[in-house]
Every structure is written in structure tokens, then in C-alpha cells.
Design a protein around this motif. Structure first.
Motif, short mmCIF file in Angstrom:
data_model
loop_
_atom_site.label_atom_id
_atom_site.label_comp_id
_atom_site.label_asym_id
_atom_site.label_seq_id
_atom_site.Cartn_x
_atom_site.Cartn_y
_atom_site.Cartn_z
N ALA A 143 -1.88 -3.20 -9.08
CA ALA A 143 -1.44 -4.17 -8.06
C ALA A 143 -1.09 -3.47 -6.76
CB ALA A 143 -0.25 -4.96 -8.58
N SER A 144 -0.43 -2.33 -6.84
CA SER A 144 -0.06 -1.63 -5.60
C SER A 144 -1.27 -1.06 -4.90
CB SER A 144 0.96 -0.53 -5.90
OG SER A 144 0.38 0.49 -6.66
N ARG B 85 -4.30 -2.38 -5.00
CA ARG B 85 -4.97 -3.52 -4.37
C ARG B 85 -4.25 -3.95 -3.10
NH1 ARG B 85 -6.91 -7.49 -9.27
NH2 ARG B 85 -8.47 -6.06 -10.09
N ARG B 86 -2.92 -3.95 -3.16
CA ARG B 86 -2.14 -4.33 -1.99
C ARG B 86 -2.37 -3.32 -0.87
NH1 ARG B 86 4.12 -5.58 -2.41
NH2 ARG B 86 3.35 -7.67 -2.71
N HIS C 228 -5.78 -3.94 0.66
CA HIS C 228 -5.77 -5.12 1.55
C HIS C 228 -5.03 -4.82 2.84
CE1 HIS C 228 -7.78 -7.79 -1.17
NE2 HIS C 228 -6.92 -7.51 -2.14
#
Length: 74
Positions: free
Chosen positions: A60-61, A63-64, A67
Motif C-alpha cells: 500500500a505504501s 502504491r501511494r 501515485h
């Protein structure tokens, strides 16, 4: 750790905090599970769940961060 790339002196601090938090929380959660179920085999399950949680947080980190890089490039 994403922020650490902008402040290299903090990356070691973040790594130390992560290690210490894991060294404290892992046995604590395993102890609570063992006390609740009276089954020492549950320690392996606690370890597996914590490792899976860490993997999800890492994905998740990343991907963040990816982005955020795209937004900064615009």
C-alpha cells in the motif's frame, strides 16, 4: 520511509523504530494469543498474520508513493 528519501538522516531512525516496534509487539501479541487459547501453536499463526499485515502495508505504501510521484510529475 518515503519521507526519508528527502531526509537521509531519518532513514536509520525509522528503521530502528520499526525494528523495536516489531520486537515489542510481536511477542506481546503472541503472548496474549497463547494466554487466551492455551495453545503454543497459535504463536506461528500470530507471526504469519503480522508478516502478512506488514506485506500489505508495504504494498500500500509503495502504491501511494507511486501515485504521489505521478501527481508531482504533472
Amino acid at each position: 520511509m518515503f519521507v526519508a528519501s528527502r531526509a537521509p538522516s531519518l532513514s536509520g531512525s525509522f528503521a530502528t523504530v520499526a525494528l523495536n516496534a516489531g520486537a515489542f509487539l510481536g511477542p506481546l501479541v503472541a503472548g496474549v494469543a497463547t494466554a487466551a487459547t492455551h495453545n503454543y501453536g497459535d504463536v506461528a499463526w500470530v507471526s504469519a498474520v503480522l508478516a502478512a499485515t506488514a506485506a500489505v502495508v508495504i504494498v500500500a505504501s509503495r502504491r501511494r508513493a507511486a501515485h504521489a510521484d505521478v501527481r508531482e510529475a504533472r
